[in-house]
Scaffold this active site. Structure first.
Site, short mmCIF file in Angstrom:
data_model
loop_
_atom_site.label_atom_id
_atom_site.label_comp_id
_atom_site.label_asym_id
_atom_site.label_seq_id
_atom_site.Cartn_x
_atom_site.Cartn_y
_atom_site.Cartn_z
N GLU A 32 -11.81 52.94 4.73
CA GLU A 32 -12.82 52.71 3.67
C GLU A 32 -13.18 51.23 3.52
O GLU A 32 -14.28 50.90 3.12
CB GLU A 32 -12.30 53.23 2.31
CG GLU A 32 -12.34 54.75 2.18
CD GLU A 32 -13.75 55.33 2.22
OE1 GLU A 32 -14.70 54.63 1.82
OE2 GLU A 32 -13.91 56.46 2.71
N GLY A 33 -12.22 50.34 3.83
CA GLY A 33 -12.50 48.90 3.75
C GLY A 33 -13.62 48.53 4.71
O GLY A 33 -14.58 47.84 4.34
N HIS A 34 -13.51 49.02 5.97
CA HIS A 34 -14.57 48.74 6.96
C HIS A 34 -15.88 49.40 6.51
O HIS A 34 -16.96 48.81 6.67
CB HIS A 34 -14.19 49.30 8.33
CG HIS A 34 -12.95 48.69 8.92
ND1 HIS A 34 -11.76 49.37 9.02
CD2 HIS A 34 -12.73 47.46 9.42
CE1 HIS A 34 -10.86 48.60 9.58
NE2 HIS A 34 -11.41 47.42 9.83
N GLN A 58 -5.57 37.29 19.66
CA GLN A 58 -5.09 36.97 18.32
C GLN A 58 -3.71 37.58 18.03
O GLN A 58 -3.19 37.46 16.93
CB GLN A 58 -6.11 37.36 17.26
CG GLN A 58 -6.35 38.85 17.07
CD GLN A 58 -7.53 39.10 16.16
OE1 GLN A 58 -8.67 38.99 16.56
NE2 GLN A 58 -7.27 39.45 14.90
N LYS A 146 -9.69 40.49 1.92
CA LYS A 146 -8.25 40.71 2.07
C LYS A 146 -7.67 39.71 3.07
O LYS A 146 -6.57 39.20 2.88
CB LYS A 146 -7.95 42.14 2.52
CG LYS A 146 -6.45 42.43 2.51
CD LYS A 146 -6.13 43.83 2.86
CE LYS A 146 -6.15 44.09 4.33
NZ LYS A 146 -5.12 43.34 5.08
N SER A 183 -5.49 48.73 8.43
CA SER A 183 -5.18 49.63 9.55
C SER A 183 -3.67 49.71 9.75
O SER A 183 -3.14 50.72 10.20
CB SER A 183 -5.85 49.14 10.83
OG SER A 183 -7.24 49.00 10.60
N ARG A 184 -2.95 48.62 9.41
CA ARG A 184 -1.50 48.60 9.63
C ARG A 184 -0.73 49.44 8.60
O ARG A 184 0.46 49.68 8.79
CB ARG A 184 -0.98 47.15 9.61
CG ARG A 184 -1.41 46.36 10.84
CD ARG A 184 -0.68 45.03 10.95
NE ARG A 184 -0.87 44.41 12.24
CZ ARG A 184 -1.76 43.45 12.51
NH1 ARG A 184 -2.53 42.98 11.55
NH2 ARG A 184 -1.86 42.95 13.73
O1 PAF Z 1 -10.29 41.15 10.84
C1 PAF Z 1 -10.35 41.65 11.98
O2 PAF Z 1 -10.42 42.88 12.13
C2 PAF Z 1 -10.30 40.75 13.20
O3 PAF Z 1 -9.49 39.66 12.99
C3 PAF Z 1 -11.70 40.33 13.69
C4 PAF Z 1 -12.41 39.48 12.65
C5 PAF Z 1 -12.54 41.56 14.00
C6 PAF Z 1 -11.57 39.49 14.97
O4 PAF Z 1 -10.92 40.19 15.99
#
Ligand code: PAF
Length: 273
Positions: A32-34, A58, A146, A183-184
């Protein structure tokens, strides 16, 4: 909805698009956040692009890159139902080559808080976000509050590198019990999920102290740490919007941030006052 995986093909496709373009970069496992980021992008732009790319640079060695939740089919359905125009869905080789130009996060702000325990994390975030913004060339790009430090560093990058995109911060979405969506969260067992509620409780406690005019940051952090008792705490910080230390909460210019480990899962959250 068109799905494109090749960056140059996407660039060419977007070249003829008229009107403002909104962009939502994600690593998939959409929740829902996305969806709230996509909704806002849909409201504010004529054309919406979402990217799903699990960015390897990352993640540090030993982190959860290989186990990160992957839900490609469900994600595509969510994008389709959210009415986006293009889903950018590249593979690692589409984005990276062997001998890479990379961006370095700033020495101070990139290496405190999350950057302290994950030293090259923000180099990877900034590099991939720069690549994605260059591919999509959006009018606006949407990021969740967040990940406040990520949002701060991306805004800084856009400003310092004179990039022509508006970075739009979007409020955190929470489950009904207060846990910030991530997601985690999928990694948490039932018992860990209950423990994780201490995170939002600590932030609510901070908010309640501020509402009683208790503004000394040391006092607030002490009480927050009490609420988080039993969890491994990476940091509890009270900063201004430029991510500098505050002795007293400044209403309208304060972010209170927490990062902890629940079981094996690193979770972060914050409130903006
Ligand atoms: O917040 C994220 O999901 C990731 O760090 C992003 C901004 C898509 C970069 O990979």
């Amino acid at each position: 909805m068109k799905i494109i995986s090749n960056p140059l093909e996407l660039k060419e496709y977007l070249h003829v698009v008229k009107g403002p373009v909104g962009f939502v970069p994600t690593m998939g496992a959409l929740h829902e956040g996305h969806i709230s980021l996509i909704k806002k992008a849909r409201e504010e732009n004529d054309f919406v692009v979402v990217s799903i790319f699990l960015n390897p640079t990352q993640f540090l060695k030993g982190e959860d890159l290989d186990s990160y939740p992957k839900k490609d089919d469900a994600d595509k359905k969510i994008c389709e139902m959210s009415g986006i125009d293009v889903l950018f869905f590249p593979q690692v080789d589409d984005v990276y080559c062997r001998d890479e130009v990379t961006l370095n996060a700033p020495n101070v702000r990139g290496f405190v808080l999350e950057g302290n325990s994950r030293p090259s994390h923000f180099n990877g975030v900034l590099t991939v976000v720069m690549k994605l913004l260059n591919i999509v060339s959006p009018t606006r790009a949407y990021f969740g509050k967040k990940d406040a430090q990520q949002l701060n560093l991306i805004s800084l990058m856009v400003k310092q590198l004179f990039m022509s995109v508006e970075i739009v911060p979007v409020d955190t979405i929470r489950d009904s019990d207060g846990l910030a969506l991530s997601s985690r969260n999928a990694y948490l067992s039932k018992a860990e999920r209950v423990e994780a509620l201490k995170i939002s409780s600590s932030l609510y406690r901070a908010g309640s102290l501020v509402s009683k005019n208790i503004l000394e940051t040391d006092e607030i952090k002490k009480e927050m740490r009490e609420t988080l008792d039993g969890l491994e705490i990476f940091y509890v910080e009270i900063l201004n919007r430029d991510f500098e230390q505050l002795l007293h909460v400044e209403l309208g210019n304060t972010v209170i941030l927490v990062e902890v480990k629940v079981g094996n899962t690193r979770l972060l959250d914050n409130i903006w006052l």
